[in-house]
Design an enzyme around this catalytic site. Structure first.
Site, mmCIF file in Angstrom:
data_model
loop_
_atom_site.group_PDB
_atom_site.id
_atom_site.type_symbol
_atom_site.label_atom_id
_atom_site.label_comp_id
_atom_site.label_asym_id
_atom_site.label_seq_id
_atom_site.Cartn_x
_atom_site.Cartn_y
_atom_site.Cartn_z
ATOM 1 N N LYS A 37 49.472 48.570 41.603
ATOM 2 C CA LYS A 37 49.060 47.239 41.129
ATOM 3 C C LYS A 37 47.610 46.997 41.543
ATOM 4 O O LYS A 37 47.045 47.759 42.344
ATOM 5 C CB LYS A 37 49.993 46.168 41.675
ATOM 6 N N ARG B 136 60.088 35.087 49.764
ATOM 7 C CA ARG B 136 59.171 35.128 48.628
ATOM 8 C C ARG B 136 60.071 35.329 47.412
ATOM 9 O O ARG B 136 60.987 34.550 47.205
ATOM 10 C CB ARG B 136 58.171 36.273 48.858
ATOM 11 N N HIS C 255 62.064 43.711 50.244
ATOM 12 C CA HIS C 255 60.700 43.956 50.738
ATOM 13 C C HIS C 255 60.620 43.519 52.195
ATOM 14 O O HIS C 255 61.097 42.430 52.546
ATOM 15 C CB HIS C 255 59.708 43.165 49.881
ATOM 16 N N ARG D 70 58.521 52.548 48.411
ATOM 17 C CA ARG D 70 57.497 51.951 47.543
ATOM 18 C C ARG D 70 56.188 51.904 48.325
ATOM 19 O O ARG D 70 55.992 51.015 49.141
ATOM 20 C CB ARG D 70 57.865 50.507 47.166
ATOM 21 N N TYR E 157 18.430 34.360 50.762
ATOM 22 C CA TYR E 157 18.709 32.930 50.616
ATOM 23 C C TYR E 157 18.895 32.247 51.969
ATOM 24 O O TYR E 157 19.497 32.802 52.887
ATOM 25 C CB TYR E 157 20.006 32.731 49.821
ATOM 26 N N MET F 36 24.507 37.968 45.206
ATOM 27 C CA MET F 36 25.514 38.345 44.217
ATOM 28 C C MET F 36 25.412 39.827 43.837
ATOM 29 O O MET F 36 26.421 40.525 43.746
ATOM 30 C CB MET F 36 25.368 37.476 42.958
ATOM 31 N N ASP F 37 24.165 40.298 43.670
ATOM 32 C CA ASP F 37 23.980 41.672 43.189
ATOM 33 C C ASP F 37 23.116 42.526 44.112
ATOM 34 O O ASP F 37 22.829 43.674 43.793
ATOM 35 C CB ASP F 37 23.307 41.647 41.807
HETATM 36 C C1 LIG Z 1 57.201 44.375 46.656
HETATM 37 C C2 LIG Z 1 56.181 45.315 47.201
HETATM 38 N N1 LIG Z 1 56.541 46.578 47.484
HETATM 39 C C3 LIG Z 1 55.669 47.466 47.988
HETATM 40 C C4 LIG Z 1 54.358 47.122 48.219
HETATM 41 C C5 LIG Z 1 53.409 48.138 48.780
HETATM 42 O O1 LIG Z 1 53.034 47.790 50.069
HETATM 43 P P1 LIG Z 1 52.099 48.773 50.917
HETATM 44 O O2 LIG Z 1 50.787 48.770 50.218
HETATM 45 O O3 LIG Z 1 52.042 48.144 52.257
HETATM 46 O O4 LIG Z 1 52.749 50.106 50.899
HETATM 47 C C6 LIG Z 1 53.925 45.819 47.939
HETATM 48 C C7 LIG Z 1 52.536 45.445 48.210
HETATM 49 O O5 LIG Z 1 52.113 44.362 48.312
HETATM 50 C C8 LIG Z 1 54.868 44.891 47.410
HETATM 51 O O6 LIG Z 1 54.512 43.633 47.123
#
Ligand SMILES: Cc1ncc(COP(=O)(O)O)c(C=O)c1O
Length: 370
Positions: A36, A133, A162, A217, A256, A303-304
């Site tokens: 993600k 959550r 999680h 995960r 700045y 900014m840049d």
């Molecule tokens: C539901 C869920 N699973 C897994 C992960 C992965 O976590 P990490 O980057 O600590 O391995 C995240 C990351 O935010 C998450 O929201």
């Protein structure tokens, strides 16, 4: 020079492969790779393509938008949207063969009322074991969801939770969450193809304590960072060239609001990178490196543009290391009192990415052009 601006990140895919191997060996489970947020700033398409060659079992994203983006680039590995998918858009997930998450009975009821082909959607049920959550919090609600699923012949492929505190050495909270999760597993009269609990820190530290899962995960560990030192290698480095060298006289002010005043005769370099590239304004005072020599950020981060104080012999041909072997994302995060996740995910897509594979340059991507 990468594209038309001398600013780039280097993404070392050999290191990504090494980190995947570390996670595999340590957890002894299948890998759900979390890509993600543009693969935590590493470029989701290239990272996904590479992960496909490493045969990860799933790619995890946070929204259907991110999943569709991957499918539009011919990524065929199973994809799960870990975040909330609006029931109105589930037909898109079905068409794209994207797995979604059941976060509550309310969501499922609404989804069933809006979609007569919900049985075609692959689903994982999310259990909230203490993060408060996303997810189902009570066994009663869980059982109702399972009943509804059975009644409507839904494809419930997975169950997960999680962990909130897997970075703690003290496992009290993690153990509580795991034992709560176990109760949910025990109450279900269903065999899930996938059960997944551990994020990176848990995957690298729990070992056999995560005995009910068959997948982990992982995000941050794949990119080279963890609370636990397991020989991971940071994947992303950031560099830039120098636009201009300036000699300052004592009393000259920089940037700045004139927050820096030269005390002596000093040399500064003007760099083609700024907060719009993802570098925090609070980096004034932090050190970048030229040929391993620390060079302090002087004056406000613009900014840049950023100015650094450099040795007198510095030339415009020198390369500035912003994130790299002298100070990685975790080091910068500590300075900014944040976490490596925020440093990495802040890397702007406007920075060109140079991918390395088998020790040499493999591909250059600028998301504006490619
Ligand atoms: C539901 C869920 N699973 C897994 C992960 C992965 O976590 P990490 O980057 O600590 O391995 C995240 C990351 O935010 C998450 O929201």
């Amino acid at each position: 020079m990468t594209k038309f601006r001398n600013t780039w990140v280097e993404i070392n895919l050999d290191r990504l492969a090494h980190n995947i191997e570390v996670i595999r060996m340590t957890s002894e489970k299948s890998i759900f790779a979390v890509i993600k947020a543009n693969a935590y700033g590493h470029g989701d398409i290239e990272v996904a393509r590479f992960l496909e060659t490493l045969q990860v079992s799933y790619l995890c994203v946070s929204s259907l938008d991110e999943a569709v983006h991957l499918r539009n680039h011919q990524i065929t590995t199973p994809i799960i949207v870990l975040g909330y998918t609006e029931p109105e858009y589930l037909s898109e997930a079905i068409d794209r063969n994207v797995t979604c998450v059941v976060p509550s009975k309310e969501w499922l009821v609404k989804s069933l009322s809006l979609n007569d082909s919900l049985a075609k959607l692959t689903l994982h049920i999310k259990v909230d074991t203490g993060m408060n959550r996303v997810g189902i919090k009570t066994i009663e609600e869980f059982e109702e969801v399972l009943q509804l699923s059975k009644l409507n012949m839904l494809n419930i492929e997975g169950l997960y939770t999680h962990l909130s505190s897997s970075n703690f050495i003290d496992r009290m909270i993690t153990n509580q969450q795991i034992s709560t999760f176990q109760k949910f597993i025990d109450s279900a009269d269903l065999n899930f193809r996938w059960v997944h609990t551990s994020n990176s820190d848990a995957a690298l530290s729990l070992g056999k304590l995560d005995k009910h899962s068959n997948a982990v995960r992982c995000g941050i560990a794949m990119y080279g960072y963890s609370t636990f030192d397991t020989g991971l290698q940071p994947v992303l480095s950031m560099y830039c060239g120098i636009n201009q060298i300036k000699n300052l006289n004592p009393g000259d002010r920089v940037s700045y609001s004139a927050t820096y005043t030269a005390i002596n005769e000093e040399t500064i370099a003007v760099l083609p990178i700024g907060y719009a590239d993802g570098l925090d304004r609070k980096l004034q005072g932090y050190n970048f490196h030229i040929n391993d020599v620390p060079c302090e950020v002087v004056g406000r981060v613009c900014m840049d543009l950023i100015m650094i104080r450099v040795p007198d012999h510095t030339t415009v041909n020198d390369v500035v290391e912003i994130i790299g072997k002298n100070s990685d994302a975790a080091f910068m995060a500590e300075y900014l009192q944040t976490i490596s996740y925020e440093i990495l995910t802040s890397v702007s897509p406007r920075i060109t990415k140079r991918y390395l594979l088998h020790g040499s340059h493999y591909k250059t991507i600028n998301e504006r052009f490619d």
